[in-house]
Design a protein around this motif. Structure first.
Motif, PDB file in Angstrom:
ATOM      1  N   PRO A  94       0.832  -1.210   0.000  1.00  0.00           N
ATOM      2  CA  PRO A  94       0.000   0.000   0.000  1.00  0.00           C
ATOM      3  C   PRO A  94       0.858   1.248   0.000  1.00  0.00           C
ATOM      4  CG  PRO A  94      -0.026  -1.082   2.157  1.00  0.00           C
ATOM      5  CD  PRO A  94       0.669  -2.018   1.218  1.00  0.00           C
ATOM      6  N   GLY A  95       0.305   2.314  -0.567  1.00  0.00           N
ATOM      7  CA  GLY A  95       1.066   3.541  -0.732  1.00  0.00           C
ATOM      8  C   GLY A  95       1.503   4.185   0.562  1.00  0.00           C
ATOM      9  N   TYR A  96       0.773   3.951   1.668  1.00  0.00           N
ATOM     10  CA  TYR A  96       1.133   4.628   2.906  1.00  0.00           C
ATOM     11  C   TYR A  96       2.464   4.149   3.471  1.00  0.00           C
ATOM     12  CZ  TYR A  96      -0.559   0.496   5.449  1.00  0.00           C
ATOM     13  OH  TYR A  96      -0.743  -0.781   5.923  1.00  0.00           O
ATOM     14  N   LEU A  97       2.974   3.021   2.973  1.00  0.00           N
ATOM     15  CA  LEU A  97       4.280   2.553   3.431  1.00  0.00           C
ATOM     16  C   LEU A  97       5.420   3.253   2.701  1.00  0.00           C
ATOM     17  CD1 LEU A  97       3.705  -1.302   3.837  1.00  0.00           C
ATOM     18  CD2 LEU A  97       3.843   0.430   5.622  1.00  0.00           C
ATOM     19  N   GLY A  98       5.095   4.139   1.794  1.00  0.00           N
ATOM     20  CA  GLY A  98       6.126   4.901   1.098  1.00  0.00           C
ATOM     21  C   GLY A  98       6.782   4.151  -0.035  1.00  0.00           C
ATOM     22  N   ARG A  99       6.233   3.004  -0.415  1.00  0.00           N
ATOM     23  CA  ARG A  99       6.782   2.224  -1.523  1.00  0.00           C
ATOM     24  C   ARG A  99       5.658   1.905  -2.494  1.00  0.00           C
ATOM     25  NH1 ARG A  99       9.236   0.247   3.130  1.00  0.00           N
ATOM     26  NH2 ARG A  99      11.513   0.277   3.143  1.00  0.00           N
ATOM     27  N   THR A 100       5.938   1.903  -3.753  1.00  0.00           N
ATOM     28  CA  THR A 100       4.938   1.594  -4.760  1.00  0.00           C
ATOM     29  C   THR A 100       5.442   0.484  -5.661  1.00  0.00           C
ATOM     30  OG1 THR A 100       5.832   3.308  -6.222  1.00  0.00           O
ATOM     31  CG2 THR A 100       4.037   3.947  -4.749  1.00  0.00           C
ATOM     32  N   GLY A 101       4.513  -0.153  -6.367  1.00  0.00           N
ATOM     33  CA  GLY A 101       4.881  -1.217  -7.281  1.00  0.00           C
ATOM     34  C   GLY A 101       5.118  -2.531  -6.568  1.00  0.00           C
ATOM     35  N   ALA A 102       5.427  -3.564  -7.362  1.00  0.00           N
ATOM     36  CA  ALA A 102       5.687  -4.890  -6.812  1.00  0.00           C
ATOM     37  C   ALA A 102       7.004  -4.894  -6.047  1.00  0.00           C
ATOM     38  CB  ALA A 102       5.728  -5.920  -7.936  1.00  0.00           C
ATOM     39  N   GLN A 103       6.976  -5.502  -4.880  1.00  0.00           N
ATOM     40  CA  GLN A 103       8.150  -5.561  -4.010  1.00  0.00           C
ATOM     41  C   GLN A 103       8.484  -7.018  -3.696  1.00  0.00           C
ATOM     42  OE1 GLN A 103       9.843  -2.828  -2.523  1.00  0.00           O
ATOM     43  NE2 GLN A 103       8.605  -1.379  -3.707  1.00  0.00           N
ATOM     44  N   ILE A 104       9.774  -7.330  -3.674  1.00  0.00           N
ATOM     45  CA  ILE A 104      10.217  -8.627  -3.175  1.00  0.00           C
ATOM     46  C   ILE A 104      10.218  -8.529  -1.657  1.00  0.00           C
ATOM     47  CG2 ILE A 104      12.041 -10.365  -3.173  1.00  0.00           C
ATOM     48  CD1 ILE A 104      13.036  -9.128  -5.788  1.00  0.00           C
ATOM     49  N   MET A 105       9.341  -9.274  -1.035  1.00  0.00           N
ATOM     50  CA  MET A 105       9.160  -9.192   0.414  1.00  0.00           C
ATOM     51  C   MET A 105       9.740 -10.435   1.071  1.00  0.00           C
ATOM     52  SD  MET A 105       5.595  -8.884   2.554  1.00  0.00           S
ATOM     53  CE  MET A 105       5.124  -7.535   1.478  1.00  0.00           C
ATOM     54  N   THR A 106      10.499 -10.241   2.130  1.00  0.00           N
ATOM     55  CA  THR A 106      11.061 -11.358   2.885  1.00  0.00           C
ATOM     56  C   THR A 106      10.644 -11.237   4.337  1.00  0.00           C
ATOM     57  OG1 THR A 106      12.999 -11.466   1.424  1.00  0.00           O
ATOM     58  CG2 THR A 106      13.148 -12.608   3.535  1.00  0.00           C
ATOM     59  N   LEU A 107       9.815 -12.164   4.787  1.00  0.00           N
ATOM     60  CA  LEU A 107       9.471 -12.294   6.199  1.00  0.00           C
ATOM     61  C   LEU A 107      10.466 -13.254   6.817  1.00  0.00           C
ATOM     62  CD1 LEU A 107       5.610 -12.709   5.798  1.00  0.00           C
ATOM     63  CD2 LEU A 107       6.762 -10.702   6.728  1.00  0.00           C
ATOM     64  N   THR A 121      11.786  -7.309   5.094  1.00  0.00           N
ATOM     65  CA  THR A 121      12.600  -6.450   4.225  1.00  0.00           C
ATOM     66  C   THR A 121      11.931  -6.368   2.860  1.00  0.00           C
ATOM     67  OG1 THR A 121      13.991  -8.329   3.554  1.00  0.00           O
ATOM     68  CG2 THR A 121      14.767  -6.986   5.407  1.00  0.00           C
ATOM     69  N   PHE A 122      12.200  -5.255   2.167  1.00  0.00           N
ATOM     70  CA  PHE A 122      11.604  -5.010   0.862  1.00  0.00           C
ATOM     71  C   PHE A 122      12.690  -4.681  -0.149  1.00  0.00           C
ATOM     72  CE2 PHE A 122       8.681  -3.493   4.156  1.00  0.00           C
ATOM     73  CZ  PHE A 122       7.576  -4.280   3.910  1.00  0.00           C
ATOM     74  N   SER A 123      12.430  -5.093  -1.381  1.00  0.00           N
ATOM     75  CA  SER A 123      13.300  -4.729  -2.493  1.00  0.00           C
ATOM     76  C   SER A 123      12.433  -4.620  -3.741  1.00  0.00           C
ATOM     77  CB  SER A 123      14.396  -5.779  -2.709  1.00  0.00           C
ATOM     78  OG  SER A 123      15.228  -5.432  -3.801  1.00  0.00           O
ATOM     79  N   PRO A 124      12.454  -3.489  -4.437  1.00  0.00           N
ATOM     80  CA  PRO A 124      11.609  -3.344  -5.630  1.00  0.00           C
ATOM     81  C   PRO A 124      11.935  -4.401  -6.682  1.00  0.00           C
ATOM     82  CG  PRO A 124      12.526  -1.224  -4.951  1.00  0.00           C
ATOM     83  CD  PRO A 124      13.233  -2.268  -4.155  1.00  0.00           C
ATOM     84  N   LEU A 125      10.901  -4.933  -7.303  1.00  0.00           N
ATOM     85  CA  LEU A 125      11.084  -5.903  -8.381  1.00  0.00           C
ATOM     86  C   LEU A 125      11.310  -5.141  -9.679  1.00  0.00           C
ATOM     87  CD1 LEU A 125      10.975  -8.925  -9.226  1.00  0.00           C
ATOM     88  CD2 LEU A 125       8.564  -8.528  -9.784  1.00  0.00           C
ATOM     89  N   PRO A 126      12.512  -5.253 -10.278  1.00  0.00           N
ATOM     90  CA  PRO A 126      12.781  -4.504 -11.514  1.00  0.00           C
ATOM     91  C   PRO A 126      11.833  -4.916 -12.631  1.00  0.00           C
ATOM     92  CG  PRO A 126      14.820  -5.350 -10.556  1.00  0.00           C
ATOM     93  CD  PRO A 126      13.691  -6.017  -9.829  1.00  0.00           C
ATOM     94  N   PRO A 127      11.172  -3.975 -13.292  1.00  0.00           N
ATOM     95  CA  PRO A 127      10.229  -4.336 -14.361  1.00  0.00           C
ATOM     96  C   PRO A 127      10.902  -4.849 -15.617  1.00  0.00           C
ATOM     97  CG  PRO A 127      10.465  -1.950 -14.214  1.00  0.00           C
ATOM     98  CD  PRO A 127      11.228  -2.521 -13.058  1.00  0.00           C
ATOM     99  N   ASP A 128      12.212  -4.600 -15.770  1.00  0.00           N
ATOM    100  CA  ASP A 128      12.903  -5.018 -16.996  1.00  0.00           C
ATOM    101  C   ASP A 128      13.571  -6.376 -16.857  1.00  0.00           C
ATOM    102  OD1 ASP A 128      14.857  -4.345 -15.208  1.00  0.00           O
ATOM    103  OD2 ASP A 128      15.874  -2.891 -16.503  1.00  0.00           O
ATOM    104  N   GLY A 129      13.351  -7.057 -15.724  1.00  0.00           N
ATOM    105  CA  GLY A 129      13.940  -8.369 -15.530  1.00  0.00           C
ATOM    106  C   GLY A 129      15.374  -8.368 -15.068  1.00  0.00           C
TER     107      GLY A 129
END
Length: 221
Positions: A94-107, A121-129
């Motif tokens: 969600p936008g309120y977390l300050g991040r947008t787009g698909a994220q690689i999430m690690t619990l 932890t979060f890491s943006p998923l690059p759209p270009d692969g």
């Protein structure tokens, strides 16, 4: 002559002792009441932390997407990595977390001094692969975890729920459900957090992002 008599020293000392005992009883009562109130507030606060953690895990797992964030040695896309102490997948935030787009999430459950903590932890998923960037600083969801483990459930060949396993055997597919089982420090019990996925574990928006995988429920082998 009339003689006026005062209190003797023994009477004065007895009165002081009696007054001290009364004051000590009043102080003990106030201290006990204060401790009970503070303990109740801490317990309520702890329960709120557990509830918030459960809601976060369930919400984000429910939005997991079958988008590959890595590849196997055979070149197949990995969409889920489930270990006893961690779960990694792609989900929108969600936008309120300050991040947008698909994220690689690690619990992940991480050792923290004499206990463990649940962090994400979060890491943006690059759209270009291209390879994803290293994850950012971890955000602590819950501290004071004595022990904990993740578990995963999929479907068998007949579409029936399979057994719970502590490692997800096929990273090319999403599981049907994720469970997080924890024992917390203190008097607050943690319920088992069950997080089902809302989508077909092998497809996204009606299509399979990995062309070599059939559109059917995940199979435990």
């Amino acid at each position: 002559m009339k003689h006026e008599h005062g209190f003797t020293l023994i009477e004065v000392l007895a009165a002081i002792v009696l007054l001290s005992l009364i004051l000590l009883g009043v102080y003990s009562g106030i201290h006990s009441a204060t401790r009970i109130v503070h303990g109740g507030e801490e317990r309520i606060g702890r329960m709120d932390e557990v509830r918030s953690t459960a809601q976060f895990v369930q919400r984000e797992v429910a939005q997991a997407l079958a988008l590959p964030f890595a590849v196997t040695d055979d070149g197949d896309g990995i969409v889920f990595d489930g270990q006893p102490d961690s779960a990694r997948f792609v989900a929108p935030l969600p936008g309120y977390l300050g991040r947008t787009g698909a994220q690689i999430m690690t619990l992940q459950l991480v050792r923290d001094n004499n206990s463990n903590r649940l962090q994400v932890t979060f890491s943006p998923l690059p759209p270009d692969g291209s390879p994803p960037a290293p994850p950012g600083d971890p955000e602590i969801l819950l501290a004071g975890v004595n022990s904990g483990t993740f578990a995963y459930q999929g479907y068998d060949d007949q579409g029936n729920p399979g057994p719970w396993v502590d490692r997800w055997p096929d990273g090319r597919r999403l599981p049907a459900m994720i469970a997080l089982r924890m024992k917390l420090a203190g008097s607050v019990n943690s319920p088992e957090i069950i997080a089902p996925l809302r989508i077909d574990p092998t497809s996204v928006n009606g299509r399979n992002p990995l062309g070599n995988l059939p559109r059917r429920p995940s199979v435990l082998r």
